[in-house]
Design an enzyme around this catalytic site. Structure first.
Site, PDB file in Angstrom:
ATOM      1  N   HIS A 104      82.162  82.521  71.993  1.00 51.40           N
ATOM      2  CA  HIS A 104      83.448  81.990  72.364  1.00 51.40           C
ATOM      3  C   HIS A 104      84.931  82.644  72.102  1.00 51.40           C
ATOM      4  O   HIS A 104      85.074  82.850  70.697  1.00 51.40           O
ATOM      5  CB  HIS A 104      83.647  80.528  71.683  1.00 51.40           C
ATOM      6  CG  HIS A 104      82.787  79.745  72.343  1.00 51.40           C
ATOM      7  ND1 HIS A 104      81.271  79.693  71.951  1.00 51.40           N
ATOM      8  CD2 HIS A 104      82.535  78.978  73.457  1.00 51.40           C
ATOM      9  CE1 HIS A 104      80.557  79.062  72.851  1.00 51.40           C
ATOM     10  NE2 HIS A 104      81.304  78.382  73.658  1.00 51.40           N
ATOM     11  N   GLU A 176      82.228  74.717  67.287  1.00 51.35           N
ATOM     12  CA  GLU A 176      81.570  75.952  66.848  1.00 51.35           C
ATOM     13  C   GLU A 176      82.585  76.881  66.238  1.00 51.35           C
ATOM     14  O   GLU A 176      83.550  77.393  67.336  1.00 51.35           O
ATOM     15  CB  GLU A 176      80.779  76.552  67.916  1.00 51.35           C
ATOM     16  CG  GLU A 176      79.811  77.603  67.486  1.00 51.35           C
ATOM     17  CD  GLU A 176      78.468  77.915  68.490  1.00 51.35           C
ATOM     18  OE1 GLU A 176      77.647  77.613  68.290  1.00 51.35           O
ATOM     19  OE2 GLU A 176      79.057  78.314  69.373  1.00 51.35           O
ATOM     20  N   ASN A 282      71.984  80.175  73.919  1.00 49.50           N
ATOM     21  CA  ASN A 282      72.685  80.289  72.702  1.00 49.50           C
ATOM     22  C   ASN A 282      72.016  79.481  71.863  1.00 49.50           C
ATOM     23  O   ASN A 282      71.601  78.272  71.916  1.00 49.50           O
ATOM     24  CB  ASN A 282      74.078  79.969  72.905  1.00 49.50           C
ATOM     25  CG  ASN A 282      75.127  80.934  73.695  1.00 49.50           C
ATOM     26  OD1 ASN A 282      74.635  81.721  73.969  1.00 49.50           O
ATOM     27  ND2 ASN A 282      76.409  80.596  73.532  1.00 49.50           N
TER      28      ASN A 282
HETATM   29 ZN   LIG Z   1      80.391  76.931  75.054  1.00 53.84          ZN
END
Ligand SMILES: [Zn+2]
Length: 355
Positions: A104, A176, A282
């Site tokens: 990200h 995250e 992920n």
């Molecule tokens: Zn994402």
């Protein structure tokens, strides 16, 4: 379809992605923060004869360079470069194919990705290969037009270097590394699901420019949360594939799809997602916990060695217990055991293309 072991990019990466989609399996994309996690990922991949994706978030890259580096931006760039160089040196000796990726990056982190592409440019001049296989841009908080125009600019830079771009459409809940979105109890959650029309718009704009993949939101959440009002709906992935296939008369599953927020997901929904062209999932939260749980158990089992260098009562030296190779290795073993499970869930064991 044999590939040389080591870091893959360009045509070899496309071969790997297509093998996953055709074979109905996906690769685990594992967030790493240092050599312990990077080496554990390669060990787990080699043990399971599975190809694998090593990815660094901006925070993971900064930690890789060292928390003491005063220039945080430099640390994010150089930590990612350092991790990539480490993997380029070692991956072939583990006998598997490794994809190097960054996780990200929102608007504020676009300069981080541009700086990493600069490094891939010089690496490409020297070796004919990029430093990273792919990068990720997450501009899903912005309008679809703003999101895609920045993705197009980035892909134009990356394609001549044989690099691929991962984009995000729709908002994945949770958080995250400081990049995230709140999910309120009882709130309308329709914005958390990607619209197939947006995916088609991305395909129209980006597919002429280069290789790309899409992280679509189908109720997935970053991290592990209490079961809430967001339900996993993998059929959104199927509908997106179908719309692109019908519009452009392509073969089945034209899109390369990525499953974010895989930690804590129901196994049946993971299996269903794999049939819709998901080639990458992920994993971060679950492997973080597995590492911590194993270190925690080791410390509790050897509590005195973490308090005294030598037992104050009988003079027993504790060096064998507090040696960092002991407790860091315990963490690596827990991390590897969790990856064994992820690799089994994703069906990639025994499927490595490396020969
Ligand atoms: Zn994402």
């Amino acid at each position: 379809m044999a590939l040389k072991p080591g870091v893959v990019s360009g045509e070899d990466y496309i071969t790997l992605v297509n093998a996953c989609k055709e074979g109905g399996y996906a690769l685990a994309a594992v967030n790493c923060v240092g050599t312990d996690s990077v080496n554990a990922v390669m060990e787990a991949a080699a043990k399971n004869k599975s190809d694998i994706i090593i990815q660094l978030s901006n925070g993971g890259a900064q930690f890789y360079a060292g928390q003491g580096m005063s220039d945080g931006f430099q640390a994010k760039v150089l930590g990612a470069v350092s991790a990539a160089q480490h993997v380029h040196l070692l991956a072939e000796h583990y006998g598997i194919c490794v994809v190097l990726h960054t996780d990200h990056a929102n608007r504020k982190l676009v300069p981080w990705v541009d700086a990493l592409i600069d490094h891939s440019e010089s690496h490409y001049k020297a070796t004919g290969r990029p430093l990273y296989t792919s990068h990720m841009l997450d501009l899903s908080e912005e309008s679809i037009d703003d999101n895609l125009s920045e993705c197009a600019r980035m892909l134009k830079r990356m394609a001549p270097l044989d690099m691929s771009l991962e984009i995000e459409l729709g908002i994945t809940g949770g958080e995250e590394d400081g990049v995230g979105h709140e999910i309120e109890e009882g709130a309308d959650s329709s914005h958390l699901y990607t619209q197939p029309e947006d995916v088609l718009q991305a395909y129209d704009l980006l597919s002429p420019l280069g290789h790309f993949s899409v992280a679509a939101s189908f109720g997935n959440v970053h991290g592990v949360y209490k079961p809430g009002n967001v339900k996993l709906r993998p059929e959104i992935l199927r509908n997106s594939q179908a719309l692109v296939q019908e519009t452009h008369a392509t073969a089945a599953n034209p899109l390369n799809l990525v499953f974010h927020g895989g930690s804590g997901s129901e196994k049946a929904k993971i299996a269903e997602a794999l049939t819709y062209g998901v080639f990458k999932m992920n994993i971060d939260t679950d492997t973080q916990f597995a590492f911590a749980e194993s270190v925690g158990k080791y410390v509790m089992d050897n509590a005195r060695a973490f308090k005294y260098q030598i037992d104050p009562e009988d003079g027993t030296p504790y060096k064998k217990q507090y040696d960092p190779r002991k407790w860091l290795r315990a963490g690596e073993e827990g991390f590897i055991a969790r990856l064994d499970e992820a690799i089994a869930d994703l069906g990639s064991a025994g499927k490595s293309l490396a020969q």
